[in-house]
Design a protein around this motif. Structure first.
Motif, PDB file in Angstrom:
ATOM      1  N   ARG A 206       0.850  -1.192   0.000  1.00 38.39           N
ATOM      2  CA  ARG A 206       0.000   0.000   0.000  1.00 38.39           C
ATOM      3  C   ARG A 206       0.884   1.240   0.000  1.00 38.39           C
ATOM      4  NH1 ARG A 206      -2.309  -3.680   3.550  1.00 38.39           N
ATOM      5  NH2 ARG A 206      -1.421  -2.695   5.407  1.00 38.39           N
ATOM      6  N   TRP A 224      -0.373   6.340   2.655  1.00 33.53           N
ATOM      7  CA  TRP A 224       0.353   5.140   3.073  1.00 33.53           C
ATOM      8  C   TRP A 224       1.761   5.149   2.484  1.00 33.53           C
ATOM      9  CZ3 TRP A 224      -2.277   1.209   5.891  1.00 33.53           C
ATOM     10  CH2 TRP A 224      -3.659   1.390   6.006  1.00 33.53           C
ATOM     11  N   ASP A 227       2.877  -0.095   3.201  1.00 36.26           N
ATOM     12  CA  ASP A 227       1.879  -0.775   4.042  1.00 36.26           C
ATOM     13  C   ASP A 227       1.634  -0.099   5.389  1.00 36.26           C
ATOM     14  OD1 ASP A 227       1.089  -2.709   2.253  1.00 36.26           O
ATOM     15  OD2 ASP A 227       2.438  -4.256   3.024  1.00 36.26           O
ATOM     16  N   SER A 228       2.260   1.026   5.653  1.00 39.98           N
ATOM     17  CA  SER A 228       2.049   1.732   6.921  1.00 39.98           C
ATOM     18  C   SER A 228       1.418   3.100   6.661  1.00 39.98           C
ATOM     19  CB  SER A 228       3.378   1.927   7.651  1.00 39.98           C
ATOM     20  OG  SER A 228       3.923   0.682   8.039  1.00 39.98           O
ATOM     21  N   LYS A 229       0.573   3.534   7.593  1.00 35.38           N
ATOM     22  CA  LYS A 229      -0.028   4.869   7.486  1.00 35.38           C
ATOM     23  C   LYS A 229       1.067   5.918   7.642  1.00 35.38           C
ATOM     24  CE  LYS A 229      -4.100   3.040   9.893  1.00 35.38           C
ATOM     25  NZ  LYS A 229      -3.429   1.763  10.293  1.00 35.38           N
ATOM     26  N   ASP A 250       2.191   4.073  11.118  1.00 34.13           N
ATOM     27  CA  ASP A 250       0.903   3.648  11.679  1.00 34.13           C
ATOM     28  C   ASP A 250       0.519   4.374  12.962  1.00 34.13           C
ATOM     29  OD1 ASP A 250       0.006   1.878   9.736  1.00 34.13           O
ATOM     30  OD2 ASP A 250       1.061   0.170  10.608  1.00 34.13           O
TER      31      ASP A 250
END
Length: 288
Positions: A206, A224, A227-229, A250
């Protein structure tokens, strides 16, 4: 590539006079002006051909029996597999049934191996175009576009082994562009929706703007990275409460009240409303 299925079958070309090792059988009772015969030919490398000879060339339909034990049965042109035919290599558990051109798989065909089945388009011996592939060990399957034997273009992949599904863009076997991934949780014969992500991908992760829907009813929409916010995002809960601000790995590191500073939400590659519209249009087309 993951579907590298090319089988190299080369042989030396020789004149017809040196190829023939057995007598020819005419299709006609009158040999005068004969242009087509049925012959059995043995080549120096041990390859055997049984089939039609047209105008002193291997043309028409016939069978090749190779020294390895593999066989080809089908159409031939100028001594090469050309047209529709079936190749079988029992020792390796490989078979191909479909179209050929100048000795290589070309057009549409079905490849069966011990661990997978592919059916779709080929170009010069390589999987290229639209096709379907099923991996027999875990029953995972893909339906979509391929480039040089790799998942590239739009398509969907179902991981039955881990109950996941992805619909969207691919590049070199990795999710890329806009796509939707769904995580399911099996319960009896019914698969319950667990988590779902709709947004941008890069290198199978992501990256960019996307919306993650959680099974408990909460939702994160924002940016993102791997894969992390990371970047601006809004986290909404089932009770309609929300938190917003700048995320990193995240974690919310800088809370922002968007009711007081709405311009913050418009920073980046576009507003959340514009991104939502784009994602909705694209994922709707994938589901048609």
């Amino acid at each position: 590539g993951i579907l590298d299925s090319r089988v190299n079958r080369s042989r030396k070309k020789q004149s017809m006079s040196s190829r023939l090792s057995m007598s020819s059988c005419s299709d006609s009772d009158n040999n005068e002006g004969l242009s087509e015969t049925t012959s059995e030919i043995t080549f120096p490398d041990g390859t055997i051909y049984k089939g039609t000879i047209h105008n002193n060339k291997i043309d028409g339909k016939g069978q090749f029996i190779f020294p390895t034990g593999s066989t080809y049965m089908g159409e031939v042109k100028e001594g090469l597999r050309d047209g529709v035919g079936t190749y079988v290599c029992e020792k390796k558990g490989i078979s191909y049934e479909g179209e050929w051109k100048k000795g290589t798989k070309h057009g549409k065909g079905k490849l069966t191996k011990k661990d997978m089945i592919y059916e779709g388009e080929w170009s010069n011996g390589i999987i290229n175009g639209k096709g379907k592939c099923r991996w027999l060990k875990n029953n995972n399957y893909y339906d979509g576009m391929f480039i040089n034997g790799l998942l590239s273009g739009n398509g969907f992949l179902v991981w039955n082994s881990v109950n996941e599904k992805y619909i969207g863009g691919w590049l070199d076997n990795k999710q890329s562009g806009i796509g939707m991934q769904i995580w399911y949780e099996p319960k009896g014969e019914i698969k319950l929706l667990r988590n779902r992500y709709v947004g941008y991908w890069r290198e199978g992760k992501r990256n960019g703007y996307g919306v993650f829907f959680y099974a408990n009813g909460s939702k994160y929409e924002g940016y993102w990275e791997d894969d992390s916010k990371k970047g601006f995002g809004i986290f909404s809960f089932l009770d309609r409460s929300m938190i917003s601000g700048i995320f990193d790995k995240d974690r919310l590191i800088t809370p922002i009240d968007i009711t007081k500073e709405p311009a913050i939400a418009n920073k980046g590659s576009g507003t959340t409303s514009n991104n939502n519209s784009m994602l909705k249009d694209n994922t709707t087309s994938y589901n048609k």
